[in-house]
Design an enzyme around this catalytic site. Structure first.
Site, PDB file in Angstrom:
ATOM      1  N   VAL A 162      39.763  37.475  40.784  1.00  0.00           N
ATOM      2  CA  VAL A 162      41.119  37.111  41.268  1.00  0.00           C
ATOM      3  C   VAL A 162      41.814  38.501  42.047  1.00  0.00           C
ATOM      4  CG1 VAL A 162      41.616  35.270  39.636  1.00  0.00           C
ATOM      5  CG2 VAL A 162      42.068  37.608  38.955  1.00  0.00           C
ATOM      6  N   SER A 163      42.863  38.306  42.561  1.00  0.00           N
ATOM      7  CA  SER A 163      43.628  39.378  43.569  1.00  0.00           C
ATOM      8  C   SER A 163      44.595  40.308  42.864  1.00  0.00           C
ATOM      9  CB  SER A 163      44.215  38.455  44.590  1.00  0.00           C
ATOM     10  OG  SER A 163      43.077  37.901  45.404  1.00  0.00           O
ATOM     11  N   THR A 164      45.106  39.742  41.791  1.00  0.00           N
ATOM     12  CA  THR A 164      45.976  40.289  41.160  1.00  0.00           C
ATOM     13  C   THR A 164      45.950  40.715  39.487  1.00  0.00           C
ATOM     14  OG1 THR A 164      47.759  38.869  40.694  1.00  0.00           O
ATOM     15  CG2 THR A 164      47.891  39.977  42.644  1.00  0.00           C
TER      16      THR A 164
END
Length: 193
Positions: A8-10
């Site tokens: 996931v990106s964050t």
């Protein structure tokens, strides 16, 4: 052996959905990390690539979880093909080391990159429009109302400690310190006029 990779990106995003899908797919080992796709720094992916050997299968839920852009995706998947690793992208299918498989891969990655770029463009356009409004404020909205901060500053002026005010008003000491510094600067500026 079947390996899974979830990203996931964050920090605030949840890996659970991807992990559940990878477990359903029969992945015995799942590598996971929280890193933006725009950074080349993905230590878990690097470790996974080192671990994979001929005959293994790598499973990802979507192609953009594996690659930052078209070039990156092609390099990663081609290096896996060269090692004899099968690549299975859940929402696409098994990627094969054939001319058609490589063409399909390049097309999918190009579309995913274009989609990401369009999202960035729309976000920037939205910000540009918002900046034209008089009430626009960059960044996060304020957590505390002006009245809460004023009350807390008044309590400090009456002799209470930062810690006491912090506990009573549920405002961190660092926020109180910043507010106090700002109020002092505003008072000095007002007095100098």
């Amino acid at each position: 052996m079947k390996y899974g990779y979830a990203r996931v990106s964050t920090i605030n995003q949840d890996l659970k959905g991807q992990i559940d899908i990878l477990k359903e797919e029969g992945c015995e080992i799942i590598f996971k990390e929280k890193f933006t796709g725009t950074t080349a720094e993905r230590p878990q992916l690097a470790e996974l690539i080192q671990t994979l050997k001929e005959g293994d299968t790598l499973v990802v839920t979507k192609l953009d979880r594996l690659a930052r852009n078209t070039k990156d995706g092609i390099e990663i998947i081609e290096s896996l093909f060269d090692k004899g690793v099968n690549v299975h992208v859940k929402n696409v299918g098994l990627m094969e080391d054939t001319s058609m498989g490589r063409f399909f891969l390049q097309t999918l990655l190009a579309v995913a990159e274009m989609e990401r770029n369009m999202i960035v463009e729309r976000t920037q356009e939205g910000k540009a429009i918002a900046r034209q409004r008089d009430d626009f404020r960059e960044g996060r909205p304020k957590k505390f109302k002006k009245k809460n901060i004023e009350d807390a500053l008044r309590m400090l002026d009456e002799g209470m400690s930062y810690k006491e005010v912090s506990e009573m008003k549920q405002i961190s000491v660092s926020t109180l310190t910043r507010a106090k510094r700002k109020a002092k600067a505003e008072a000095i500026e007002k007095a100098s006029k």
